[in-house]
Design an enzyme around this catalytic site. Structure first.
Site, PDB file in Angstrom:
ATOM      1  CB  CYS A 206      33.737  36.048  44.257  1.00 18.80           C
ATOM      2  SG  CYS A 206      32.459  37.093  45.448  1.00 18.80           S
TER       3      CYS A 206
ATOM      4  CG  HIS B 138      32.866  38.890  40.587  1.00 24.66           C
ATOM      5  ND1 HIS B 138      32.574  37.599  40.566  1.00 24.66           N
ATOM      6  CD2 HIS B 138      32.249  39.406  41.700  1.00 24.66           C
ATOM      7  CE1 HIS B 138      31.893  37.460  41.435  1.00 24.66           C
ATOM      8  NE2 HIS B 138      31.275  38.552  41.989  1.00 24.66           N
TER       9      HIS B 138
ATOM     10  CD  GLU C  73      34.144  36.891  37.382  1.00 29.17           C
ATOM     11  OE1 GLU C  73      33.077  36.838  38.049  1.00 29.17           O
ATOM     12  OE2 GLU C  73      35.541  36.885  38.078  1.00 29.17           O
TER      13      GLU C  73
END
Length: 213
Positions: free
Chosen positions: A89, A193, A195
């Protein structure tokens, strides 16, 4: 011998989530990996791979890095020596020449281009939620195991502009063509993102852990 992976802590980004994602990806591939969160330049220097998460404004994240003595220098030295680096990001955005959010703020300058506000007409900003990735299959090692049309999770209002086509490895559509992934030599980044991108994110993280540019 475990691979030493440093998640850089500069008071910005999903540090715990990024760390957990790397650990899960390593476990899925049965890779011996030691993931640690740190802001200490000496620990950055002993890492085998670096991950730089980021949330918020470019200028704030750049200031956060600069506020920790020796941190930017340690990251720069490691990247110059060939250590694999992944920006997530705003961590990816910081790889560009400069950011234009709030003020003109220099980035690391590893990638051509600047981070500017997305001009998306009547569409809402931030660009938030799941969106399709478009890329040439198997065109980069970080994309191995993925297919065009796979979805990733985005939250951003600014994106890379005027980048080099050969440094852009994936895009997404949000009224305009938006840079989603970049890579050059031993540095790479995701605007989305990883994650939070479930199987797609874990695949990319696993590819990063195995990556030997």
């Amino acid at each position: 011998m475990s691979l030493q992976v440093a998640v850089v802590d500069y008071q910005s980004g999903n540090l715990a989530s990024a760390s957990r994602g790397l650990q899960v990806a390593a476990s899925c591939r049965q890779l011996p990996v030691d993931v640690f969160i740190t802001s200490r330049p000496e620990e950055i220097r002993r890492a085998d791979k670096l991950v730089l998460p980021g949330q918020g404004a470019f200028a704030d994240c750049a200031a956060g890095l600069a506020s920790i003595p020796g941190l930017t220098e340690a990251i720069t030295e490691k990247v110059a020596s060939g250590t694999p680096f992944l920006g997530i990001c705003v961590g990816m955005q910081l790889m560009a020449e400069r950011g234009l959010e709030h003020a003109v703020t220099p980035g690391f300058g590893w990638l051509q281009g600047e981070i500017s506000k997305m001009e998306v007409g009547n569409l809402r900003l931030p660009h938030m939620g799941w969106n399709e990735l478009q890329f040439e299959p198997e065109s980069h090692e970080l994309l191995n195991g993925l297919q065009p049309g796979n979805h990733a999770y985005f939250v951003h209002s600014y994106a890379l502009n005027n980048g080099r086509p050969d440094e852009i490895i994936a895009t997404t559509d949000y009224g305009i063509n938006v840079v989603a992934m970049v890579a050059k030599a031993n540095v790479a980044g995701t605007q989305f993102h990883v994650e939070k991108s479930q199987t797609v994110g874990l695949t990319i993280l696993g590819n990063f852990l195995s990556w030997a540019p």
